[in-house]
Design an enzyme around this catalytic site. Sequence first.
Site, PDB file in Angstrom:
ATOM      1  N   ARG A 112       0.564  -1.335  -0.382  1.00 42.36           N
ATOM      2  CA  ARG A 112      -0.098   0.139  -0.465  1.00 42.36           C
ATOM      3  C   ARG A 112       0.999   1.510  -0.043  1.00 42.36           C
ATOM      4  O   ARG A 112       2.185   1.141   0.285  1.00 42.36           O
ATOM      5  CB  ARG A 112      -0.908   0.357   1.684  1.00 42.36           C
ATOM      6  CG  ARG A 112      -1.866   0.653   1.762  1.00 42.36           C
ATOM      7  CD  ARG A 112      -2.650   1.037   0.585  1.00 42.36           C
ATOM      8  NE  ARG A 112      -3.788   1.987   0.988  1.00 42.36           N
ATOM      9  CZ  ARG A 112      -5.328   1.902   0.800  1.00 42.36           C
ATOM     10  NH1 ARG A 112      -5.106   2.033  -0.849  1.00 42.36           N
ATOM     11  NH2 ARG A 112      -5.956   2.549   1.012  1.00 42.36           N
ATOM     12  N   THR A 388     -10.390   0.441  -9.450  1.00 49.90           N
ATOM     13  CA  THR A 388      -8.873  -0.055  -9.010  1.00 49.90           C
ATOM     14  C   THR A 388      -9.290  -2.041  -9.808  1.00 49.90           C
ATOM     15  O   THR A 388      -9.822  -1.603 -10.638  1.00 49.90           O
ATOM     16  CB  THR A 388      -9.771  -0.888  -7.892  1.00 49.90           C
ATOM     17  OG1 THR A 388      -9.446   0.588  -6.807  1.00 49.90           O
ATOM     18  CG2 THR A 388      -8.546  -1.887  -6.873  1.00 49.90           C
ATOM     19  N   ASN A 408      -6.498   4.215  -7.449  1.00 50.95           N
ATOM     20  CA  ASN A 408      -8.278   4.822  -6.574  1.00 50.95           C
ATOM     21  C   ASN A 408      -8.683   4.655  -7.127  1.00 50.95           C
ATOM     22  O   ASN A 408      -9.286   3.939  -7.066  1.00 50.95           O
ATOM     23  CB  ASN A 408      -7.367   5.847  -4.907  1.00 50.95           C
ATOM     24  CG  ASN A 408      -8.462   6.006  -4.228  1.00 50.95           C
ATOM     25  OD1 ASN A 408      -9.430   5.510  -3.900  1.00 50.95           O
ATOM     26  ND2 ASN A 408      -8.134   7.480  -3.257  1.00 50.95           N
ATOM     27  N   ASP A 430      -8.078   8.296   0.834  1.00 53.51           N
ATOM     28  CA  ASP A 430      -8.745   7.328   1.249  1.00 53.51           C
ATOM     29  C   ASP A 430      -7.998   8.002   2.604  1.00 53.51           C
ATOM     30  O   ASP A 430      -9.110   6.347   3.582  1.00 53.51           O
ATOM     31  CB  ASP A 430      -7.796   5.652   0.835  1.00 53.51           C
ATOM     32  CG  ASP A 430      -8.659   5.123  -0.085  1.00 53.51           C
ATOM     33  OD1 ASP A 430      -9.879   4.908  -0.458  1.00 53.51           O
ATOM     34  OD2 ASP A 430      -7.935   3.933  -0.601  1.00 53.51           O
ATOM     35  N   SER A 460     -10.361  -0.849   1.656  1.00 53.83           N
ATOM     36  CA  SER A 460     -11.584  -1.474   1.260  1.00 53.83           C
ATOM     37  C   SER A 460     -11.244  -3.342   0.478  1.00 53.83           C
ATOM     38  O   SER A 460     -11.587  -3.552   0.442  1.00 53.83           O
ATOM     39  CB  SER A 460     -12.411  -1.340   0.865  1.00 53.83           C
ATOM     40  OG  SER A 460     -13.199  -0.226   1.295  1.00 53.83           O
ATOM     41  N   GLY A 480     -13.138  -2.137  -6.853  1.00 53.91           N
ATOM     42  CA  GLY A 480     -14.646  -1.742  -6.269  1.00 53.91           C
ATOM     43  C   GLY A 480     -15.351  -0.437  -5.687  1.00 53.91           C
ATOM     44  O   GLY A 480     -15.890  -0.235  -4.677  1.00 53.91           O
ATOM     45  N   GLY A 481     -13.507  -0.080  -4.609  1.00 53.51           N
ATOM     46  CA  GLY A 481     -13.739   0.759  -3.736  1.00 53.51           C
ATOM     47  C   GLY A 481     -14.920  -0.783  -2.042  1.00 53.51           C
ATOM     48  O   GLY A 481     -14.324  -1.612  -1.799  1.00 53.51           O
TER      49      GLY A 481
HETATM   50  N1  GLY Z   1      -8.431   3.181  -3.311  1.00 48.66           N
HETATM   51  C1  GLY Z   1      -9.945   2.273  -2.811  1.00 48.66           C
HETATM   52  C2  GLY Z   1      -9.362   1.176  -1.610  1.00 48.66           C
HETATM   53  O1  GLY Z   1      -7.928   0.877  -1.119  1.00 48.66           O
HETATM   54  O2  GLY Z   1      -9.979   0.685  -0.586  1.00 48.66           O
END
Ligand code: GLY
Length: 584
Positions: A112, A388, A408, A430, A460, A480-481
Amino acid sequence: MYHLQKFRFGKARWFLFFAALLSFSYCTTDLPTKPTDGTKQAIADSLMIVTSHPLAVEAGLEIYRQGGNLFDALVGVQFALAVVYPRAGNLGGGGFAVIRTEDGSVVTQDHREIAPKAAFREMYLDSLGEVVDGLSLRGHLANGVPGTVAGLLDIYKDFGGEVDLQTVLAPAIRLAENGFLVSEVEAERLNRFQDQFRKYSTRPNPFSQKKDWTVGDRLVQPKLAKVLKAIAEKGKSGFYQGWVADSIVAEMNRGGGIITYEDLENYRPVYREPIAFDVDEFKVFSMPPPSSGGVLLQQMFHFIDEGNLCCEDGWDSESAHLLIEASRVAFALRAEHMGDPDFMKFTTDQLTHPARLDSLWHFFDPERVGEGQLFIEKDMVLPETWETTHTSIADGKGNAVALTTTLNSNYGNKVVVGGAGFFLNNEMDDFSILPGLPNQFGLLGSEINAVAPGKKMLSSMTPTIVDRDGELHMVIGSPGGPTIISAVFQVMLRDFLFDMNPYENIQKSRFHQQAFPEETRIEENAFFREVMVELREKGHDFSEIERMAVVKMIKRTLEGKLKGAGDERNPDDHAQGTNSCCDF
Ligand code: GLY
C-alpha cells in the site's frame, strides 16, 4: 499428424502454396483492428489467470510457458496491466496480495502507498479548517508514495525467479513500445478524463495525444517502456532511485507535490499474517489492516452464522435483512476503529473477537432496520468514478495469489509523471482528510485514519484465498472501493451455501450497505420485487446503482480443475489458462 519429409512441392502443390500465401496475406490485411472483449470463463489444469485485460493474461501465460512459475507469471501480468489498463493497472499506485504456496501456507503482502514524510493532518484544509474541494483527489498533493514496483519485485524475489527479470518484464515492455489497441471502455474513459489529464499533468503525455479516442486506436507509451526497462535492468533502484526517481521528484516540484527522494528510497513492502477464519469446512485467508477487507469479511460471516439463509435464485426478505444489517454494523465498526494498524486502538483479534461481536450484535432486530447510527448526519458525497483492479491466479500444485492493485480513482490523481509516462495515485483520499467527513466513496473514518506522515490510508481491497479441507478452493477479489467487500462476501457466501458455478455466481446482482449513508445501494434485480416490499416495511431504503464491484475468481473443482471466471460488468475482464478449454 503430418511428416515433413513426405511434404513435396509438386506443380499442383506450388499452386496451392501460392493460393495459401495469398489468402494469408489477405487475412493479415483483414486482421481485426479492434480488440475483442475478454473471455469470461475458462477451465484449465495447470495455470489459470483472471484479470481485467486479455493482453495482461497473455503476458502471464507467455512467461509461464518460458519456464516461469506462477509468481513470475503474476508479476508479468501486473507490469502488463500497468501498460494496457492505465486507469487502474499501475507503477504509481499500491496494492495487497494474499499469497498461498503449494505447502498450504498463506501470507499477505502489503505494498500500500504511504503518506509522504511531509504530509500532515490538515494538509487538505483551508485556513478556516474547511476541506479544499478536490485537493486530496486530483493533482500533485493527492498521491501517496507508490508501493507497486517494490511489492511486485519482492514477490518475484521471494517466490518467483525461475526466469530472469528481463523475461518477466518483456511482454510489458513490448506492449508499451509497440502499443496496443484500446478497448471501448478504455477509449471512453480516456475521453472522459482528457481535460483533467491536461489540467493536472505538467508535461505532454500519450493519453492526451488524441482528443477523441475510439476503440481500436493504438496507444504507444515509449517513456513507460523506458521505465520498465530500467526496472528490468536494475530492479527496485531502477524505479525508486536514478532517473525515474528524478522524474517523480521533478514532477512534484513542478506541481507542488511533496514526495521526496527520501520517501521513495525508504518505501518498503510488508509481509503480514492473513486474517484467517473458518466457515464450516472452508478456511478463509484475507487481507488485514491497513485493509479493512479481511476484518469485515470475518465480522459479517460471524453475524450471519446463526441465520437461516435462503435461497439460491434470490435472497428472501429474512436473509436479505440479516445480510444488510450485518454489513451495516461491520462498516460502522470500520469507520470507528480501523486504519493503519500502527495507529489502531484495537487489534484485529479484538475487532473480530466472537464475544465482542456478539455484544454488538445484540441490537439486531429481525423486524426492523437497526437504530444506533454512530454518525453525525452529513450530505452524501457522490463518488467520482473509482477504479481498481484485481488478478486471481492459481496453478495445479496449489500455489495461488489474489492481488488487488489501485491508483484509487480512474487514472489516479490524473498526473502523468513527466518523462516517465505513468500515472500517480490519489490514495491520500482514502484517509479521513477531515475525520467525520465522508470521502469519495461516502466512507466515514475517525482520527485513527487521519493523515499523518509515513502512515497508510485505510483500504477496502479484499484479495482473498479460501481453502476447503486443506486444499485450495477459491481465489477471489475485485475492484470497486467499499463495494469490493460486499461483492467478495456475497460471492463467497453463495459459493459456500449453494456451490454455485463461479461464472454464474459472479454475474448475480449484488447490493451494498456501508452504514453511512443509511440506504442500501442495489444493482438492478438485486432483490425480488416482493422482497423489496417486505424490506421497505422493515424500514430499509434503497438507491439503484448501475454497476458495483467487478469480481475475478478462480474455483478449484474437487477433481482439481481450475475454473476461472471474470465479470460481465467489465467487458475487458479475461479468464484463460495454459491449456484452457471450454467444457464448463
Ligand atoms: N482506494 C480504494 C481502496 O483502497 O479501498
